[in-house]
Scaffold this motif. Sequence first.
Motif, short mmCIF file in Angstrom:
data_model
loop_
_atom_site.label_atom_id
_atom_site.label_comp_id
_atom_site.label_asym_id
_atom_site.label_seq_id
_atom_site.Cartn_x
_atom_site.Cartn_y
_atom_site.Cartn_z
N HIS A 101 -39.19 52.15 11.34
CA HIS A 101 -40.00 51.24 10.53
C HIS A 101 -41.11 52.02 9.82
O HIS A 101 -41.29 51.90 8.60
CB HIS A 101 -40.61 50.19 11.46
CG HIS A 101 -41.45 49.15 10.79
ND1 HIS A 101 -40.96 48.28 9.84
CD2 HIS A 101 -42.76 48.83 10.94
CE1 HIS A 101 -41.95 47.48 9.44
NE2 HIS A 101 -43.03 47.79 10.08
N ASN A 141 -45.77 41.86 9.93
CA ASN A 141 -44.64 42.33 10.74
C ASN A 141 -44.76 41.86 12.18
O ASN A 141 -43.76 41.51 12.81
CB ASN A 141 -44.53 43.86 10.67
CG ASN A 141 -43.66 44.31 9.50
OD1 ASN A 141 -42.45 44.13 9.52
ND2 ASN A 141 -44.28 44.88 8.47
N TYR A 164 -40.49 49.61 -4.61
CA TYR A 164 -40.39 48.15 -4.43
C TYR A 164 -39.21 47.56 -5.20
O TYR A 164 -38.89 46.38 -5.03
CB TYR A 164 -41.70 47.52 -4.89
CG TYR A 164 -42.01 46.15 -4.32
CD1 TYR A 164 -42.26 45.98 -2.96
CD2 TYR A 164 -42.07 45.02 -5.14
CE1 TYR A 164 -42.57 44.73 -2.44
CE2 TYR A 164 -42.39 43.77 -4.63
CZ TYR A 164 -42.62 43.62 -3.28
OH TYR A 164 -42.93 42.38 -2.76
N ARG A 189 -45.68 43.66 1.04
CA ARG A 189 -45.40 45.10 0.92
C ARG A 189 -45.87 45.68 -0.42
O ARG A 189 -46.27 46.85 -0.49
CB ARG A 189 -43.89 45.35 1.13
CG ARG A 189 -43.52 46.82 1.26
CD ARG A 189 -44.13 47.45 2.49
NE ARG A 189 -43.86 48.87 2.56
CZ ARG A 189 -44.52 49.81 1.88
NH1 ARG A 189 -45.51 49.45 1.08
NH2 ARG A 189 -44.21 51.08 2.00
N MET A 231 -40.46 54.80 1.33
CA MET A 231 -40.56 53.85 0.23
C MET A 231 -41.88 54.03 -0.51
O MET A 231 -41.94 53.99 -1.74
CB MET A 231 -40.46 52.43 0.81
CG MET A 231 -40.68 51.33 -0.19
SD MET A 231 -40.58 49.70 0.61
CE MET A 231 -41.52 48.76 -0.60
N GLU A 254 -40.16 36.58 7.10
CA GLU A 254 -39.81 37.86 6.48
C GLU A 254 -40.28 37.91 5.03
O GLU A 254 -40.55 38.98 4.51
CB GLU A 254 -38.31 38.16 6.65
CG GLU A 254 -37.34 37.15 6.04
CD GLU A 254 -37.07 37.43 4.57
OE1 GLU A 254 -36.93 38.60 4.19
OE2 GLU A 254 -37.02 36.45 3.79
N VAL A 288 -43.72 39.35 4.91
CA VAL A 288 -43.66 40.82 5.02
C VAL A 288 -43.29 41.44 3.67
O VAL A 288 -43.92 42.38 3.21
CB VAL A 288 -42.62 41.24 6.09
CG1 VAL A 288 -42.41 42.76 6.07
CG2 VAL A 288 -43.06 40.78 7.47
N ARG A 289 -42.26 40.89 3.03
CA ARG A 289 -41.79 41.44 1.75
C ARG A 289 -42.84 41.27 0.66
O ARG A 289 -43.08 42.17 -0.14
CB ARG A 289 -40.47 40.78 1.33
CG ARG A 289 -39.28 41.24 2.14
CD ARG A 289 -37.97 40.67 1.61
NE ARG A 289 -37.82 39.25 1.81
CZ ARG A 289 -37.94 38.33 0.87
NH1 ARG A 289 -38.21 38.66 -0.39
NH2 ARG A 289 -37.78 37.05 1.16
N ASP A 290 -43.43 40.08 0.60
CA ASP A 290 -44.45 39.86 -0.44
C ASP A 290 -45.64 40.79 -0.22
O ASP A 290 -46.17 41.37 -1.17
CB ASP A 290 -44.92 38.39 -0.43
CG ASP A 290 -43.87 37.43 -1.01
OD1 ASP A 290 -42.84 37.91 -1.54
OD2 ASP A 290 -44.07 36.20 -0.92
N ASN A 301 -40.76 52.90 5.69
CA ASN A 301 -41.87 52.41 4.87
C ASN A 301 -42.61 53.57 4.20
O ASN A 301 -43.02 53.46 3.04
CB ASN A 301 -42.83 51.58 5.71
CG ASN A 301 -42.44 50.12 5.75
OD1 ASN A 301 -42.53 49.42 4.73
ND2 ASN A 301 -41.94 49.64 6.88
N ARG A 319 -35.41 46.74 9.66
CA ARG A 319 -36.30 45.78 10.33
C ARG A 319 -35.61 45.03 11.46
O ARG A 319 -36.27 44.68 12.46
CB ARG A 319 -36.89 44.82 9.29
CG ARG A 319 -38.02 43.96 9.82
CD ARG A 319 -39.23 44.77 10.26
NE ARG A 319 -40.26 43.94 10.86
CZ ARG A 319 -40.23 43.54 12.13
NH1 ARG A 319 -39.25 43.89 12.93
NH2 ARG A 319 -41.20 42.79 12.60
N MET A 328 -33.20 38.94 5.92
CA MET A 328 -34.04 39.91 5.23
C MET A 328 -33.22 41.11 4.74
O MET A 328 -33.47 41.65 3.67
CB MET A 328 -35.13 40.39 6.18
CG MET A 328 -36.14 41.34 5.55
SD MET A 328 -37.27 41.96 6.83
CE MET A 328 -38.74 42.26 5.86
#
Lengths: 598, 598
Positions: free
Chosen positions: B408, A412, B423, A437, B415, A430, A433-435, B412, B437, B260
């Motif tokens: 943020h 991030n 996810y 997470r 989630m 980005e 970041v997504r991978d 998170n 984000r 994103m």
Amino acid sequence: MPIYTPPLRDMQFVMHEVFKVTDEFKAMPAHAEVDADTINAVLEEAGKFAAGVTFPLNISGDTEGCKLDNQTHEVTPPKGFKEAYRQYVEGGWPALSCDPQYGGQGLPHTVNQCVYEMLNSANQAWTMYPGLSHGAYEALVAHGTDEQKKTYLPKLVSGEWTGTMCLTEPHCGTDLGLLRTKAEPVGDGTYKLTGNKIFISAGEHDFTENIVHLVLARLPDAPKGSKGISLFVVPKFNVNADGSIGSRNPIFCTGLEHKMGIHGNATAQIAIDGATGTLVGEPNKGLAAMFVMMNAARLGVGNQSLGLTEVAFQNALAYAKDRLQMRSLSGKKAPDKEADPIIVHPDVRKMLLTAKAYAEGARALQIYCTMLLDKAHHHPDEKVKKDSDELVALLTPIVKAFITDNGHVATNACMQVFGGHGYIKEWGMEQFVRDNRINMIYEGTNTVQSLDLLGRKVLGNNGATLKKFGKLVAKLVEEEGVNEKMAEFINPIAYLGDQMTKFTTEIGFRGFQNPDEVGAAAVDYLRVAGHLVFGYMFARMAQVALREIAAGNTDPFYQAKLQTARFYFAKLFPETATLMRTARAGAKVLMDTDAALA
Amino acid sequence: MPIYTPPLRDMQFVMHEVFKVTDEFKAMPAHAEVDADTINAVLEEAGKFAAGVTFPLNISGDTEGCKLDNQTHEVTPPKGFKEAYRQYVEGGWPALSCDPQYGGQGLPHTVNQCVYEMLNSANQAWTMYPGLSHGAYEALVAHGTDEQKKTYLPKLVSGEWTGTMCLTEPHCGTDLGLLRTKAEPVGDGTYKLTGNKIFISAGEHDFTENIVHLVLARLPDAPKGSKGISLFVVPKFNVNADGSIGSRNPIFCTGLEHKMGIHGNATAQIAIDGATGTLVGEPNKGLAAMFVMMNAARLGVGNQSLGLTEVAFQNALAYAKDRLQMRSLSGKKAPDKEADPIIVHPDVRKMLLTAKAYAEGARALQIYCTMLLDKAHHHPDEKVKKDSDELVALLTPIVKAFITDNGHVATNACMQVFGGHGYIKEWGMEQFVRDNRINMIYEGTNTVQSLDLLGRKVLGNNGATLKKFGKLVAKLVEEEGVNEKMAEFINPIAYLGDQMTKFTTEIGFRGFQNPDEVGAAAVDYLRVAGHLVFGYMFARMAQVALREIAAGNTDPFYQAKLQTARFYFAKLFPETATLMRTARAGAKVLMDTDAALA
């Protein structure tokens, strides 16, 4: 387009200069011949493969995702993935750290760890295909029958077939004791399995002619809960006695998840409709057998975040040197340009150094851990073996949770360096970041890791293993306590080490009275422990760097290491003060909240 | 599918019970008639619109995104967006807080703030279309000519047309002084504009017959840098003298960004190819004129994260009560079920309470700020007006950066409560993370906000405005200093208030010697200031809750508020200790890193 350069220098520094891994290998008959040149050559080739073959497929794989044919249940991963896998197999990479008796090359896990770091930097989604195979390999090595070993291991080692772990079901993930998939004995030594699995990574694809699913299920007479789970091997295609591919087994991909990231990996919903399987290990002991895979997988997940942290850092650094925007607060630094590169701004440097420190701390810890794993597997001295095994068990939840949480912060931060461009897919930031997470979630959420650390690994044996790690810290403190130049790296860990002892006792005492106190403190506790471990790693690295500089070595690498270590202790490590405080705030403010959480 | 219930009770609590906004409105001729019933009725209707009309389009909008026709340069937002906008206009919502002389309803900003919170919870991507219009409205009210006001304001107020802010160019975002778009006078009072803009939110769509672009550009004789920028209004279609739509102006969408998140909003690349515009405000004073929009937009961005934090919390709470997994560490809580709902686990509660506390702190602060804005605009007493204006200027970067950073953390955490399901797109949780984000980036990155706060708003006037806020804290401490029940809420802010004074002086002194010290401390400083402000908000809320409970009010809402406040002070607020320490670690460890960042 994103860039990636394999961090070979830093890997070699950690392996050869800090931990002197080849000296360790010399003590193990299995690895006694592994020298630095071999390791370096392997890593160089692996780096070429990662940077040259899978990295160029990372963004396209994310954009394209996987496709399921609902008629045939076949899955097509993104373009180029299959061909990259073919090259990977052709290069012999799946066999790297596998046992020579099954066709493996027998190299240490430590080397494989570094290879995987690079693969993860290049393309986490792709790397999960061979990664899962390796987990299946390890479970079968540890618990498979001779027949199973003969049937599956050479194919997994060569990469001709891949493997999966089929654990999760729609109603249970963390709590595998609830799982419902059934296995009924047929009478000929095989079982018919029926049930539904979800979230099966690399669960279906077109890379190989067969896929070896390792499936958790219940026998008809199994006790309730986690003590009634058995492990089965259920191949996509049954295997004939001569090893050739037989009939299609009814274990089908019925859906692919739409996910936040790792789009290139097929996260499969799997329907098992009377598929034939064989038992791996003892009946009802499947969870223990699966944990062989899980522990390796948890180290592997930390390694995924290490990979993403490194590649995110490299890209943010390049952007920060290139992007011209505003002037330095302390006067123009590039007067000939219309603005200064943004790397002149203190907070940009802070974001970059955060990622760099988290990458370097993680790399040292991952290499240290896999070296322990090699010792646990191959050291001739039983005490060393046992100590190594215990220490790696202690460190595993820290590797998994601390490194992936840090990866979240780091990816991030690196994305933020790009400003608005960080939010745009084409830059690739980005996606990191997504991978990343998912790494905080799968293979046991980071909360589960923290309970494993504090409840099982620390309090579960009255802090005995923690004390072993404490002794390593104490040894370093003793060695360097009088070295003024080391004071800035030694004092913080000496202080925190002392604090941790009191802190652990206090939480243990509270937890004895009310187990929710352990649950309330565990996440903060793991982060404090993580910093103690990273602090130790940075102190070890600084020690080597200072010695080299004192000896007249002018390689700027050593100055860089000291600067990163200083940054780490000044800006990241101090969160331990708050974490101990919030952990001490206890469970009451969490549990006495029925009105707030009504 | 995600759920959303408008948090009307908490909004009413903050407005009517804590800040007694209608008492404040009574002092302002423009709002003297606005009573609680009116406010509550408006919010209830707005809540119905958000939950019923735009919320159901949130996931589909994300999945579908916007489509650009490369031939016509027209953009089609996701299905249902246009119809939702039609209903929004039909309901008169765009006019809510606009000036009655242009057709507005003249309600306070405070009310509009709460309406927008709900719209943001429901669908940030959709809400940005009307949100940007409102910014354009405000810039034209403040700086437009009579002709411009007559032409554009009634259409923007009714929602018949929408507006945009065209600032960013490929080579400049933060550093607008570098912008290159040119505006050449034609001689008839109009200008021909030429240039390329990127990242234009709501930059093109099919909702309305016209789009009113506010464009920053340079006049031919303009000085270099930020003092040579002028603001222009450049409509998509020129407007005839009778107000009807004229010829197409060459200001075209030439591309849409792949982002994103906020996929439902058209983030346009805009080519301006000799488009006709008129000057807004003075030549070369465009940046100041644009800042009217920017300041409002910064409060609006904080409000976006507040909305996402609230909706993420609601969904995580519902899931935590529903999902059965493992048993409580302190004994079974649902013995009749196969496992306990995960809300029994301390860390799950911590994640939930983190989101709840950040939502409630943010809501109080946002309402407080917009009330100040109403006073700054409409209060008859010049001193109150000026003080309010200064205070809102101080708080704006805190609202923008602190609330979006907290968003943020909170989205998170929510989630994470979902484990693996978090996810997966269908659950909606990862979208809240992705949408949020951007809020940390646009309208000035959070680093830029921190420099605005520490450099301009605090040190820039020797802490005078900060002292004004400090007096509010001191007043509360004095009022409640002897109230034992308030001690847990008052002591932390009293202590931090004192610390902040010393801390500010110290950083100011260091910054005087080396401006990079300000840049090195600013981000940490803003978070400390954010906690002081949130701490003050929670103390004010706890004060009211304690009074109600003492008076015999048994509404569990008040207990809930106290529990949330206690959690906040015990688990979130203490990070200030670390932040002051890392800020004090100074610039050297960041700037002396040329080897590390080579």
